[in-house]
Design an enzyme around this catalytic site. Structure first.
Site, PDB file in Angstrom:
ATOM      1  CB  CYS A  79      -0.944  -0.001   1.201  1.00 53.90           C
ATOM      2  SG  CYS A  79      -0.110  -0.187   2.800  1.00 53.90           S
ATOM      3  CG  HIS A 354      -3.943   0.429   4.654  1.00 55.55           C
ATOM      4  ND1 HIS A 354      -3.345  -0.367   3.699  1.00 55.55           N
ATOM      5  CD2 HIS A 354      -5.049   0.953   4.061  1.00 55.55           C
ATOM      6  CE1 HIS A 354      -4.062  -0.336   2.586  1.00 55.55           C
ATOM      7  NE2 HIS A 354      -5.097   0.469   2.775  1.00 55.55           N
TER       8      HIS A 354
END
Length: 421
Positions: A79, A354
């Site tokens: 990510c 994330h």
């Protein structure tokens, strides 16, 4: 896949439903059949008959002409890479130059695959897609990243800012090597020179200015003034981004002012003055000599705490404006910037979490979360300022800010202003 049309009595028990069907008139039965058929037709149109994705329906007739919005598949904690790539794709000067590079180099038979060719191929796949939305797997690009840098191998949580630095510097190295091997500057680079060249065999040789430099590079002047003799020593430094320290309940503007503020060097930090030939108290400050077209500002949210002997994430609330001005202290000239992307870190610590990207495209804000892309209201950006209290529940914080200069040169001047914020 189309949904199966449901009978209006599907939730009834079988005996009750059968009884009602037997007692109903032929006309009533016909109406129910027509309604059922109409319901099935509507479901099929909404799901697949229209051929429109959820994002296309959100845009409606305002979908930008020629634009594409694709999510990127996650290959296991990639990510950090996906969010940066999305920000770069919607950085118009960078995307245009990269696609131009791809068009001029894609048919070269002896071209060796590298990080730049992989990135150019990925951007080309997105921009040339017949579909307006979808998902693309950047597999070759990720494999090349891991091949070149062991830091990004494996499946550990990585730093998006470090990846951005690695990517831009690697692209510059490739362009410089290509220029050197060709003995002439390629058309995708500029014959312009920068001011910090070095002397080679008595001849001043200026570094090559690539399209990456044109988009992202700025110049800072580090000035130190001796308080004894008033002599000013100045040294220029180039940068691709400005990493700024942050404070609780502050703003980006105040953080930049602190970055450019004057610092006094005394006690153990005295400055050695060449004119005085001794250590002296001095004043030190940074000034902007040349601003970049794209101003990248990483907020220093990950700080090493000596007492803990580890890095800690700072959840400080830092308000960042949609429009930013960099001002000159000498001639009152302003450089105006507009925010177009924010890489957001979700998580409570530096080694977990994330990354997502919030991006402005054609006056619309969108959220890019790996393979998911959706439209969001502009007000959503405020939720990523940070937390006003240290142990608040919100762990979603703006990390890397991307601003694009508005209106070309600052106040019509060929060079950007010298001075601070």
């Amino acid at each position: 896949m189309a949904k199966t049309a449901r009978s209006p009595t599907a939730e009834d028990s079988p005996p009750a439903a059968a009884e009602r069907h037997r007692s109903g008139s032929a006309a009533g039965s016909g109406l129910r059949s027509l309604a059922s058929a109409a319901s099935g037709w509507w479901d099929r149109w909404a799901v697949m008959g229209s051929g429109l994705s959820k994002l296309e329906r959100a845009f409606g007739d305002q979908f930008p002409e020629g634009e594409r919005y694709f999510g990127l598949e996650n290959f296991g904690n990639t990510c950090y890479c996906n969010s940066v790539l999305q920000a770069l794709y919607y950085c118009t000067p960078f995307r245009e130059q990269l696609l131009e590079y791809y068009a001029k180099n894609r048919n070269l038979e002896d071209a060796e695959e590298n990080l730049l060719t992989c990135l150019a191929d990925l951007f080309s796949q997105i921009s040339a897609s017949k579909k307006k939305t979808g998902v693309i797997a950047p597999k070759r690009f990720i494999q090349m990243v891991k091949k070149l840098n062991e830091y990004f191998r494996g499946y550990m949580h990585q730093d998006a800012h470090e990846f951005l630095n690695f990517l831009l510097n690697e692209i510059v190295d490739i362009l410089e090597k290509e220029s050197s091997s060709a003995k002439v500057c390629p058309e995708t680079t500029s014959p312009e020179k920068v001011s910090n060249g070095v002397a080679v065999d008595g001849v001043r040789k200026e570094p090559l200015v690539t399209w990456v430099h044109k988009s992202f590079q700025g110049t800072l002047t580090n000035e130190t003034r001796c308080l004894m003799c008033e002599t000013v020593t100045a040294k220029d430094e180039t940068f691709f981004d400005l990493s700024v320290d942050i404070e609780q309940n502050s703003s980006l503007t105040s953080c930049l002012k602190s970055f450019f503020s004057t610092e006094t060097l005394n006690a153990d930090d005295k400055f050695f003055c060449d004119k005085c030939c001794s250590l002296q108290e001095a004043e030190k400050r940074m000034k902007i000599k040349k601003v970049p077209q794209i101003l990248v500002i990483p907020l220093k949210r990950f700080k090493f705490i000596e007492q803990l002997n580890r890095h800690k994430k700072l959840s400080y609330r830092v308000v960042y404006p949609l429009e930013l001005k960099l001002s000159s202290n000498s001639d009152d000239a302003d450089c105006e910037y507009s925010l177009f992307a924010v890489v957001v870190h979700l998580g409570s610590g530096p080694n977990q979490g994330h990354y997502v990207a919030k991006i402005k495209s054609h006056d619309h804000w969108l959220s890019f979360d790996d393979d998911n892309v959706e439209m969001i209201p502009e007000s959503t950006l405020q939720t990523f300022y940070g937390s006003s209290r240290e142990y608040a529940g919100n762990t979603d914080h703006g990390y890397i800010l991307f601003y694009e200069r508005v209106g070309g040169n600052c106040n019509g001047k060929p060079d950007s202003p010298e001075g601070g914020v």
